[in-house]
Design an enzyme around this catalytic site. Structure first.
Site, mmCIF file in Angstrom:
data_model
loop_
_atom_site.group_PDB
_atom_site.id
_atom_site.type_symbol
_atom_site.label_atom_id
_atom_site.label_comp_id
_atom_site.label_asym_id
_atom_site.label_seq_id
_atom_site.Cartn_x
_atom_site.Cartn_y
_atom_site.Cartn_z
ATOM 1 N N PHE A 67 17.339 -5.632 11.283
ATOM 2 C CA PHE A 67 18.503 -6.422 11.700
ATOM 3 C C PHE A 67 18.926 -5.879 12.448
ATOM 4 O O PHE A 67 18.234 -4.944 13.712
ATOM 5 C CB PHE A 67 19.893 -6.046 10.849
ATOM 6 N N SER A 68 20.692 -4.959 13.033
ATOM 7 C CA SER A 68 20.655 -4.228 14.085
ATOM 8 C C SER A 68 20.783 -3.097 13.760
ATOM 9 O O SER A 68 20.692 -2.698 15.064
ATOM 10 C CB SER A 68 22.324 -4.629 13.869
ATOM 11 N N ALA A 69 19.868 -2.307 12.808
ATOM 12 C CA ALA A 69 19.619 -1.379 13.144
ATOM 13 C C ALA A 69 18.806 -0.629 14.190
ATOM 14 O O ALA A 69 18.395 0.759 14.754
ATOM 15 C CB ALA A 69 19.221 -0.384 12.258
ATOM 16 N N LYS A 71 18.425 -2.323 17.104
ATOM 17 C CA LYS A 71 19.092 -2.428 18.718
ATOM 18 C C LYS A 71 18.726 -1.161 19.470
ATOM 19 O O LYS A 71 18.452 -1.752 20.807
ATOM 20 C CB LYS A 71 20.761 -2.979 18.471
ATOM 21 N N TYR A 158 31.325 -7.294 20.741
ATOM 22 C CA TYR A 158 29.344 -7.151 20.159
ATOM 23 C C TYR A 158 28.923 -8.008 20.439
ATOM 24 O O TYR A 158 28.936 -9.340 19.888
ATOM 25 C CB TYR A 158 29.478 -7.232 18.274
#
Length: 361
Positions: A67-69, A71, A158
């Site tokens: 997921f956003s980890a 980015k 965000y």
């Protein structure tokens, strides 16, 4: 020899006390993760040495959806290109991507995108962005044709999905290469990250919601074949805890960026402001969430209430987490397939991080 090769020779765990960590911290963390009953991987490194390398219900080389980890991977690519003089962080995005200039976006800079301050956290809504996210070209065209929701630089908001498309397309425009190839040449191959993928690999860990509730829609979407196979840099990167730990350990050294470039990338870009999308105070930098507990000390934080102000990393849908702390020379990565609603409703990542931090001497 690659950086990762040096670590692979030392994946055997060293006694925690030899690395300045209270011995009881490690078994406590193991019990905490095991008690959740979900598939998980947990890696802790200190001073470049392995303290903890455990996997729960899944082999160590099977990737999890980050997921956003994920980015920070695409953000690091942008910082690498800037350090090589191929782009300027203070230049308008439209300088490299001319179609992006329309509808009052000509002043949006690369740095503002990295900081979640471009004014374009989504095109019309996060939900609509998610519907078209599996189609790269459609997503990129929509962002190029969109109007900012507020003035660039005004406040943090965000960039849930737009982050990866904005920065990913910028990387492609600057290099003339597919994002997958740039990621491979600048990060994955140099570090030997064989189990990290821009989209779903053949083997993967399916996501599931927490027993007492959780984001069932996100679980359903994350397990869809069309979503997992798509290139959505802000959401569908897959990796293992070992690979992500090597990535953060490299950022603590000079394996990817110079020390000055890492310091610049981790310079705070907010000062107590409320994020307009998330609704809480996040200490953003230029590609990472930062540690520290000022402004809202009682709020659970993925990197822990005890985290230092210089700690940097990223949470992924309250499931996956990776961070590094330069002050303690410490790296922690926790990946799981169990989805929670929010840090406030399930402050588990905070408790896990704080267990480790409290044990450091």
């Amino acid at each position: 020899m690659t950086i990762e090769a040096d670590f692979r020779r030392t994946w055997d765990e060293l006694p925690a006390e030899e690395l300045g960590i209270t011995p009881r911290a490690v078994p406590t963390m193991i019990r905490m993760v095991a008690a959740r009953g979900a598939a998980a991987q947990l890696v802790v490194m200190r001073h470049g040495q392995v303290v903890l390398d455990w996997s729960f219900g899944v082999p160590r080389d099977v990737p999890f959806l980050l997921f956003s980890a994920g980015k920070p991977l695409v953000a690091t690519l942008v910082h690498q290109l800037a350090e090589r003089g191929l782009l300027s962080l203070d230049a308008p995005v439209a300088e490299y991507w001319p179609e992006f200039e329309s509808r009052q976006k000509q002043a949006i800079t690369v740095r503002q995108v990295l900081q979640h301050r471009s004014g374009l956290p989504y095109v019309k809504s996060i939900y609509r962005d998610a519907l078209i996210a599996p189609d790269w070209n459609r997503s990129v065209r929509a962002l190029a044709a969109a109007r900012p929701h507020h003035a660039p630089g005004q406040h943090p908001a965000y960039h849930t999905l737009s982050y990866g498309f904005l920065l990913g397309e910028l990387v492609q425009r600057v290099t003339g290469m597919p994002l997958r190839d740039v990621l491979d040449s600048l990060i994955l191959r140099p570090l030997g990250l064989h189990d990290t993928h821009l989209s779903a690999p053949p083997r993967r860990v399916p996501m599931r919601h927490a027993p007492r509730g959780g984001p069932r829609t996100l679980q359903w979407a994350a397990n869809l074949g069309v979503a997992r196979a798509a290139v959505i840099p802000a959401a569908t990167v897959s990796s293992t805890a070992r690979d992500l730990a090597v990535f953060y350990q490299a950022l603590l050294g000079t394996g990817l960026l110079s020390a000055d470039a890492v310091t610049a990338a981790c310079t705070p870009s907010t000062s107590g402001e409320v994020d307009q999308v998330l609704g809480n105070r996040i200490r953003w930098s230029e590609g990472f969430q930062l540690g520290g507990n000022e402004n809202d000390p009682d709020r659970p934080r993925p990197m822990g209430r005890l985290s230092s102000r210089r700690a940097f990393g990223h949470n992924g849908s309250n499931a996956c987490l990776g961070w590094a702390d330069p002050d303690r020379d410490l790296v922690m990565v926790y990946l799981t397939n169990r989805l929670e609603v929010s840090p406030e409703s399930a402050p588990y990542q905070c408790e896990l991080s704080d267990t480790l931090l409290a044990g450091c001497r």
